[in-house]
Design an enzyme around this catalytic site. Sequence first.
Site, short mmCIF file in Angstrom:
data_model
loop_
_atom_site.label_atom_id
_atom_site.label_comp_id
_atom_site.label_asym_id
_atom_site.label_seq_id
_atom_site.Cartn_x
_atom_site.Cartn_y
_atom_site.Cartn_z
N CYS A 196 6.41 -0.53 7.21
CA CYS A 196 5.76 0.70 6.63
C CYS A 196 6.88 1.19 5.69
O CYS A 196 8.07 1.16 6.30
CB CYS A 196 5.47 1.94 7.72
SG CYS A 196 4.81 3.51 6.86
N LEU A 197 6.51 1.62 4.66
CA LEU A 197 7.72 2.18 3.76
C LEU A 197 8.27 3.46 4.25
O LEU A 197 9.55 3.77 3.74
CB LEU A 197 7.21 2.28 2.26
CG LEU A 197 6.78 0.99 1.73
CD1 LEU A 197 6.17 1.24 0.23
CD2 LEU A 197 7.78 0.11 1.59
N HIS A 240 -4.27 1.21 7.83
CA HIS A 240 -2.85 1.88 8.19
C HIS A 240 -2.77 3.05 7.01
O HIS A 240 -2.18 4.07 7.42
CB HIS A 240 -1.67 0.74 7.66
CG HIS A 240 -0.44 1.05 7.39
ND1 HIS A 240 0.68 0.42 8.43
CD2 HIS A 240 0.12 1.89 6.65
CE1 HIS A 240 1.75 1.18 7.98
NE2 HIS A 240 1.51 1.99 6.84
N GLU A 241 -3.33 2.96 5.81
CA GLU A 241 -3.28 4.02 4.97
C GLU A 241 -3.78 5.11 5.27
O GLU A 241 -3.62 6.19 4.91
CB GLU A 241 -3.71 3.42 3.52
CG GLU A 241 -2.69 2.27 2.87
CD GLU A 241 -1.24 2.33 3.11
OE1 GLU A 241 -0.88 3.36 2.93
OE2 GLU A 241 -0.62 1.35 2.98
N GLN A 260 2.82 9.97 2.05
CA GLN A 260 4.09 9.43 2.06
C GLN A 260 4.84 9.95 0.88
O GLN A 260 6.26 9.98 1.04
CB GLN A 260 4.01 7.85 2.15
CG GLN A 260 3.54 7.12 3.35
CD GLN A 260 3.21 5.82 3.21
OE1 GLN A 260 2.50 5.25 2.54
NE2 GLN A 260 4.38 5.12 3.69
N HIS A 317 -2.23 7.23 7.62
CA HIS A 317 -1.45 8.14 6.93
C HIS A 317 -2.03 9.40 6.50
O HIS A 317 -1.56 10.69 6.59
CB HIS A 317 -0.74 7.54 5.82
CG HIS A 317 0.36 6.58 5.91
ND1 HIS A 317 1.54 7.13 6.65
CD2 HIS A 317 0.66 5.26 5.76
CE1 HIS A 317 2.53 6.17 6.68
NE2 HIS A 317 2.10 4.90 6.03
N GLY A 339 0.92 -1.21 -0.13
CA GLY A 339 0.02 -0.02 0.15
C GLY A 339 0.87 1.24 -0.03
O GLY A 339 2.09 1.26 0.38
O1 GNR Z 1 4.01 -2.63 2.55
C1 GNR Z 1 3.42 -2.51 3.48
N1 GNR Z 1 3.30 -3.68 4.34
C2 GNR Z 1 2.77 -3.66 5.54
C3 GNR Z 1 2.62 -4.70 6.52
C4 GNR Z 1 1.76 -4.75 7.27
C5 GNR Z 1 0.99 -3.56 7.62
C6 GNR Z 1 0.83 -2.64 6.95
C7 GNR Z 1 1.74 -2.41 5.80
S1 GNR Z 1 1.52 -1.18 4.66
C8 GNR Z 1 3.21 -1.18 3.94
C9 GNR Z 1 3.42 0.06 2.94
C10 GNR Z 1 3.06 1.23 3.59
O2 GNR Z 1 3.90 1.82 4.03
N2 GNR Z 1 1.85 1.72 3.42
O3 GNR Z 1 1.65 3.08 3.99
NI NI Z 2 2.83 3.29 5.80
#
Ligand code: GNR
Ligand code: NI
Length: 173
Positions: A92-93, A134-135, A51, A138, A46
């Site tokens: 998270c990236l 999670h997104e 980001q 953000h 995601g």
């Molecule tokens: O790539 C991602 N893997 C992930 C793994 C577990 C829970 C959430 C994520 S999202 C993350 C990509 C990202 O940072 N999205 O904002």
């Molecule tokens: Ni993230």
Amino acid sequence: MALLTILTWPDPRLKTVAAPVRQFDARLATLAADMAQTMYAAPGIGLAATQVNVHERLVVIDTSEQKNDLRILVNPEIIWKSEAKFIYEEGCLSVPEIYDEVERAAQIKVRAQDLKGEFYTFDAEGLLAVCVQHELDHLLGKVFVEYLSPLKQSRIKTKLKKKIARGDLQTVR
Ligand code: GNR
Ligand code: NI
């Protein structure tokens, strides 16, 4: 298509609250395509516009194994959350190579628009539900590590600073 630069926590720009998308135009479609390319290249499941330092309510997600199920969520909203919780080890990236458990709703209903502005809804559970929550965090300026203890957060900051000092990480600042 273009690869976009991903901000690294605790960059203060990650705290920006995204504004709704108003124009469903070619610029939006290009941004979504660039975000998808950036997500797949990372690789990630995601990516929120926040980001890549664009403060609009746009998210791309692909939690499929084959990486062939791209979802583009414009102005997404969670319209229902289950009482039942689900704990998952998140990453998270914007917080590279850090993983820790976060508790979220196990099931959700999501309403969003597509690139043409058409509304659609879907139900999510498991990894997809985790990723959507999670997104959407953000887009509200929240990163998953902010659910962890202050001690864990300060350890993570130290680790990321060391990585940047070593040149292991791109610095955007
Ligand atoms: O790539 C991602 N893997 C992930 C793994 C577990 C829970 C959430 C994520 S999202 C993350 C990509 C990202 O940072 N999205 O904002
Ligand atoms: Ni993230």
